[in-house]
Structures are given as structure tokens and as C-alpha cells.
Design an enzyme around this catalytic site. Structure first.
Site, PDB file in Angstrom:
ATOM      1  N   ALA A 175       0.886  -1.018  -0.131  1.00 43.64           N
ATOM      2  CA  ALA A 175      -0.184  -0.088   0.210  1.00 43.64           C
ATOM      3  C   ALA A 175       0.895   1.036  -0.008  1.00 43.64           C
ATOM      4  O   ALA A 175       2.009   1.291   0.273  1.00 43.64           O
ATOM      5  CB  ALA A 175      -0.966  -0.010   1.006  1.00 43.64           C
ATOM      6  N   GLY A 219       0.642  -5.183   0.713  1.00 42.75           N
ATOM      7  CA  GLY A 219      -0.606  -5.050  -0.225  1.00 42.75           C
ATOM      8  C   GLY A 219       0.236  -5.809  -1.774  1.00 42.75           C
ATOM      9  O   GLY A 219      -0.932  -6.306  -2.410  1.00 42.75           O
ATOM     10  N   GLU A 233      -0.222  -9.309  -1.168  1.00 43.27           N
ATOM     11  CA  GLU A 233      -1.687  -9.763  -1.503  1.00 43.27           C
ATOM     12  C   GLU A 233      -2.192  -9.613  -2.764  1.00 43.27           C
ATOM     13  O   GLU A 233      -3.066 -10.631  -2.894  1.00 43.27           O
ATOM     14  CB  GLU A 233      -2.455  -8.934  -0.380  1.00 43.27           C
ATOM     15  CG  GLU A 233      -1.887  -9.016   1.284  1.00 43.27           C
ATOM     16  CD  GLU A 233      -2.584  -8.011   2.222  1.00 43.27           C
ATOM     17  OE1 GLU A 233      -1.966  -6.734   1.763  1.00 43.27           O
ATOM     18  OE2 GLU A 233      -3.090  -8.237   3.033  1.00 43.27           O
ATOM     19  N   GLU A 257       3.464  -5.611   7.607  1.00 45.98           N
ATOM     20  CA  GLU A 257       2.426  -4.399   8.000  1.00 45.98           C
ATOM     21  C   GLU A 257       2.716  -4.266   9.566  1.00 45.98           C
ATOM     22  O   GLU A 257       2.731  -3.280  10.145  1.00 45.98           O
ATOM     23  CB  GLU A 257       1.186  -4.988   7.787  1.00 45.98           C
ATOM     24  CG  GLU A 257       0.404  -4.889   6.670  1.00 45.98           C
ATOM     25  CD  GLU A 257       0.850  -5.659   5.717  1.00 45.98           C
ATOM     26  OE1 GLU A 257       1.525  -6.950   6.059  1.00 45.98           O
ATOM     27  OE2 GLU A 257       0.292  -5.979   4.571  1.00 45.98           O
TER      28      GLU A 257
HETATM   29  N1  CO8 Z   1       4.744   3.524  -0.540  1.00 50.52           N
HETATM   30  C1  CO8 Z   1       5.058   4.497  -0.737  1.00 50.52           C
HETATM   31  N2  CO8 Z   1       6.065   4.904  -1.156  1.00 50.52           N
HETATM   32  C2  CO8 Z   1       7.048   3.757  -1.202  1.00 50.52           C
HETATM   33  C3  CO8 Z   1       6.760   2.356  -0.946  1.00 50.52           C
HETATM   34  C4  CO8 Z   1       5.343   2.418  -0.196  1.00 50.52           C
HETATM   35  N3  CO8 Z   1       4.864   1.058   0.219  1.00 50.52           N
HETATM   36  N4  CO8 Z   1       7.816   1.617  -0.892  1.00 50.52           N
HETATM   37  C5  CO8 Z   1       8.622   2.434  -1.654  1.00 50.52           C
HETATM   38  N5  CO8 Z   1       8.293   3.543  -1.665  1.00 50.52           N
HETATM   39  C6  CO8 Z   1       9.135   4.683  -2.262  1.00 50.52           C
HETATM   40  C7  CO8 Z   1      10.230   5.228  -1.257  1.00 50.52           C
HETATM   41  O1  CO8 Z   1       9.383   6.233  -0.306  1.00 50.52           O
HETATM   42  C8  CO8 Z   1      10.958   6.068  -2.208  1.00 50.52           C
HETATM   43  O2  CO8 Z   1      10.739   7.321  -2.697  1.00 50.52           O
HETATM   44  P1  CO8 Z   1      11.748   8.670  -2.822  1.00 50.52           P
HETATM   45  O3  CO8 Z   1      12.575   8.123  -3.631  1.00 50.52           O
HETATM   46  O4  CO8 Z   1      10.783   9.693  -2.999  1.00 50.52           O
HETATM   47  O5  CO8 Z   1      12.434   8.407  -1.240  1.00 50.52           O
HETATM   48  C9  CO8 Z   1      11.298   5.015  -3.352  1.00 50.52           C
HETATM   49  O6  CO8 Z   1       9.695   4.326  -3.308  1.00 50.52           O
HETATM   50  C10 CO8 Z   1      12.234   3.995  -3.592  1.00 50.52           C
HETATM   51  O7  CO8 Z   1      12.162   3.257  -2.210  1.00 50.52           O
HETATM   52  P2  CO8 Z   1      13.470   3.177  -1.343  1.00 50.52           P
HETATM   53  O8  CO8 Z   1      14.558   4.261  -1.500  1.00 50.52           O
HETATM   54  O9  CO8 Z   1      12.901   2.691   0.183  1.00 50.52           O
HETATM   55  O10 CO8 Z   1      14.174   1.633  -1.749  1.00 50.52           O
HETATM   56  P3  CO8 Z   1      15.131   0.690  -1.395  1.00 50.52           P
HETATM   57  O11 CO8 Z   1      15.872  -0.172  -2.294  1.00 50.52           O
HETATM   58  O12 CO8 Z   1      15.855   1.390  -0.284  1.00 50.52           O
HETATM   59  O13 CO8 Z   1      14.074  -0.231  -0.287  1.00 50.52           O
HETATM   60  C11 CO8 Z   1      12.108  -1.453   0.127  1.00 50.52           C
HETATM   61  C12 CO8 Z   1      13.054  -0.742  -0.873  1.00 50.52           C
HETATM   62  C13 CO8 Z   1      12.749  -2.297   0.974  1.00 50.52           C
HETATM   63  C14 CO8 Z   1      10.966  -1.698  -0.608  1.00 50.52           C
HETATM   64  C15 CO8 Z   1      11.595   0.133   0.972  1.00 50.52           C
HETATM   65  O14 CO8 Z   1      11.072   0.904  -0.026  1.00 50.52           O
HETATM   66  C16 CO8 Z   1      10.496  -0.340   2.042  1.00 50.52           C
HETATM   67  O15 CO8 Z   1      10.601  -0.729   2.909  1.00 50.52           O
HETATM   68  N6  CO8 Z   1       9.123   0.116   1.381  1.00 50.52           N
HETATM   69  C17 CO8 Z   1       7.812  -0.099   2.344  1.00 50.52           C
HETATM   70  C18 CO8 Z   1       7.483  -1.791   2.077  1.00 50.52           C
HETATM   71  C19 CO8 Z   1       6.371  -2.048   3.094  1.00 50.52           C
HETATM   72  O16 CO8 Z   1       6.235  -1.673   4.106  1.00 50.52           O
HETATM   73  N7  CO8 Z   1       5.268  -2.124   2.706  1.00 50.52           N
HETATM   74  C20 CO8 Z   1       4.027  -2.586   3.083  1.00 50.52           C
HETATM   75  C21 CO8 Z   1       3.093  -1.251   3.185  1.00 50.52           C
HETATM   76  S1  CO8 Z   1       1.602  -1.716   4.190  1.00 50.52           S
HETATM   77  C22 CO8 Z   1       0.529  -2.531   3.454  1.00 50.52           C
HETATM   78  O17 CO8 Z   1       0.749  -2.753   2.134  1.00 50.52           O
HETATM   79  C23 CO8 Z   1      -0.591  -2.763   3.902  1.00 50.52           C
HETATM   80  C24 CO8 Z   1      -1.687  -3.327   3.192  1.00 50.52           C
HETATM   81  C25 CO8 Z   1      -3.147  -3.081   3.578  1.00 50.52           C
HETATM   82  C26 CO8 Z   1      -3.474  -1.679   3.859  1.00 50.52           C
HETATM   83  C27 CO8 Z   1      -4.912  -1.972   4.329  1.00 50.52           C
HETATM   84  C28 CO8 Z   1      -5.837  -0.652   4.168  1.00 50.52           C
HETATM   85  C29 CO8 Z   1      -5.589   0.585   5.029  1.00 50.52           C
END
Ligand code: CO8
Length: 269
Positions: free
Chosen positions: A74, A119, A122, A142
Site C-alpha cells: 500500500a 499489499g 496480497e 505490516e
Molecule cells: N509506499 C509509498 N512509497 C514507497 C513504498 C510504499 N509502500 N515503498 C517504497 N516507496 C518509495 C520510497 O519512499 C522511495 O521514494 P523516494 O525516492 O521519493 O524517497 C522510493 O519508493 C524507493 O524506495 P526506497 O528508497 O525505500 O528503496 P530501497 O531499495 O532502499 O528499499 C524497500 C526498498 C525495502 C521495498 C523499501 O522501500 C520499503 O521498505 N518499502 C515499504 C514496504 C512496506 O512496508 N510495504 C507494506 C506497506 S503496508 C501494506 O501494504 C498494507 C496493506 C493493507 C492496507 C490496508 C488498508 C489501509
């Protein structure tokens, strides 16, 4: 068939395959509201596949743009501004996308070419098969955000890999690589790299194009209907589906071709 055009999805028809790419590589294809809207619109249009014996495609490949991610979850930045009611509505809209993917009359392959987290994992779980490149990784992180899976993971992850493996992944938020995911049954097949992954997905859809589309649609529907049922109830559903198969022209053509030692040309109805 007009598949529409979308701000966050790219579509390409390649023979019998429709390749759908979530296209927000700058945010690792995170599921912003706009992506959910686009997926809802697209899955609504795809419901018409096979109507009137028109099978414009025989399978769908869902993938992510760029070299790093399938979908990194998400959109955490957008979720930051959500209150509980908005968050629930967001989750429910994504539930609708996943249910529609399961109800499509053609198989959907998730081609996971990098991170499939939260997500993203999922979304892959709502697809019929998950194929992965060797550098893909999966997880339900999450809990590290104080959240729980909200796009179907609590239900579908345990259906796919069993309760024990699902609990461990969801409670720890741990990331696993493609080979591990293959070992626990989350991933069907692992490919050396992203190009081999897409070739593998296309090859499977070419295989699907050689069998009866009405039978594949029937099998997909049946397998979803029996999930969670007891054996006796499930067998009732199967009996109905088997009967229904005998009402199709495809089944008559398929059986006659076998007897004549010919290859069946299925009419798709
Ligand atoms: N949302 C928004 N932006 C994101 C996300 C995300 N999930 N993942 C990455 N990005 C963005 C980063 O902020 C970054 O943006 P910017 O360059 O502007 O700073 C860009 O993508 C590149 O990411 P990174 O620099 O972080 O790249 P890395 O290679 O260093 O790291 C990772 C990659 C490990 C994937 C890291 O980006 C990360 O941990 N991302 C989040 C992953 C995560 O926690 N996902 C789960 C989210 S929660 C969810 O999905 C719940 C679903 C259910 C929701 C229920 C309804 C409310």
C-alpha cells in the site's frame, strides 16, 4: 476489446496474453488510491472476457514496472493521512479488486520481478499462479508499521501456504526470497531473471490457449467455490461443474477430436 487507458497501469496485448504492468516505478509501484481506482476500472472491463464466445485473451500477466519491484505494498505516504474509516474503505476497495481477479474467466499470473510486500504480496495472492524472478522477495511487513494485512493476506496467505507458515510471516513481518517462497508453496516457479520470468509467463498462457477456454473458466470457478468447503459440500459443487461442462460445445468438440485422433479446435462456448 477496449481495455481502456489508465494513469498508473500499462497494458500490452501479446498474442493470447494481456500483460498488465503497475506503472509507478518511482514509488516501487505502491498501491496509491489512483492505482486501486485503475485496477477496479480494468477488472470491471475484463469481466466481459469470453462473453459470446469471444476470447480476446486466454490469460493475464500482472507485473510491476522497473527492475526493483512488483508492488512494494500500500502507499504508506497516502495511508499516513487516513483515519480508521478511510483506511477501511481503502482496504475494501482493494478487496473488490482481488475478488474480481479471482472471478475472471481466465487465469491470472503474477510475474513478481522484485519486492512483493504487504499489499503487493496480497495482490499476487489474488492471482492464480505466482511466478518469480530469482531476486524477488516477499513479505507481509505490516506489523512493522503497527498495521495488519488489509488487502486479503490474512485469508489468502494461509490458504496458499498453510496456517503455520502464514502466521510466522505475518507475525514477524519477515522478508523471504523467491527460493524460500517457492519452498513453502507461495511461488509456483522461479526464473533466473526478469526476462526469463516474462517468457515463462507468456509460455504458460500459450499452453492455456491450446485447451478449452470454457473448461479452464469452469475449473477456475469451481476451485474458488470449493475453497473452504468440507469434502462432501465440495464434491457437490464439483458434480454441478462436471455436469455443466457437458453442456458446452467445447466438451463435444474435445471428446470427438480425441476419438478421431485429431487436435481439438475449441469454439470457446
Ligand atoms: N509506499 C509509498 N512509497 C514507497 C513504498 C510504499 N509502500 N515503498 C517504497 N516507496 C518509495 C520510497 O519512499 C522511495 O521514494 P523516494 O525516492 O521519493 O524517497 C522510493 O519508493 C524507493 O524506495 P526506497 O528508497 O525505500 O528503496 P530501497 O531499495 O532502499 O528499499 C524497500 C526498498 C525495502 C521495498 C523499501 O522501500 C520499503 O521498505 N518499502 C515499504 C514496504 C512496506 O512496508 N510495504 C507494506 C506497506 S503496508 C501494506 O501494504 C498494507 C496493506 C493493507 C492496507 C490496508 C488498508 C489501509
Amino acid at each position: 476489446m477496449d481495455w481502456g487507458s489508465y494513469a498508473t497501469l500499462s497494458l500490452e496485448q501479446d498474442g493470447d496474453a494481456l500483460i498488465v504492468t503497475v506503472n509507478r516505478p518511482e514509488a516501487l509501484n505502491a498501491l496509491a488510491n489512483q492505482v486501486v481506482d485503475d485496477l477496479l476500472e480494468l477488472t470491471g472491463r475484463l469481466e466481459g472476457i469470453g462473453r459470446d464466445a469471444d476470447w480476446p485473451v486466454r490469460g493475464i500477466v500482472l507485473t510491476g514496472a522497473g527492475a526493483k519491484a512488483f508492488v512494494a505494498g500500500a502507499d504508506i505516504r497516502e495511508m499516513d493521512g487516513m483515519d480508521p474509516a478511510t483506511a477501511e474503505a481503502y482496504g475494501r476497495r482493494m478487496h473488490q479488486v482481488t475478488l474480481r481477479l479471482e472471478e475472471l474467466p481466465v487465469p491470472v499470473i503474477a510475474a513478481v520481478n522484485g519486492f512483493a510486500l504487504g499489499g503487493g504480496c496480497e495482490l499476487a495472492l489474488a492471482c492464480d499462479f505466482i511466478y518469480a524472478s530469482a531476486d524477488a522477495s516477499f513479505g507481509q511487513p505490516e506489523v512493522a508499521l503497527g498495521l495488519v494485512p488489509g488487502f486479503g493476506g490474512s485469508v489468502r496467505l494461509q490458504q496458499r501456504v498453510g496456517a503455520g507458515q502464514a502466521r510466522e510471516l505475518i507475525f514477524t513481518g519477515r522478508r523471504i526470497d523467491a527460493r524460500h517462497a517457492h519452498g513453502i508453496g507461495l511461488v509456483n516457479r522461479v526464473f533466473d531473471d526478469a526476462a526469463a520470468l516474462m517468457d515463462g509467463a507468456r509460455a504458460t498462457i500459450a499452453e492455456l490457449a491450446r485447451v478449452s477456454p470454457t473448461a479452464v473458466a469452469n475449473a477456475k470457478r469451481t476451485m474458488h467455490r470449493v475453497q473452504g468447503l468440507g469434502v462432501a459440500e465440495g464434491l457437490e459443487v464439483e458434480a454441478e461443474s462436471f455436469r455443466e461442462a457437458f453442456t458446452t460445445e467445447d466438451s463435444a468438440v474435445g471428446r470427438a477430436a480425441f476419438v478421431a485422433k485429431e487436435r481439438a479446435a475449441f469454439p470457446g462456448r
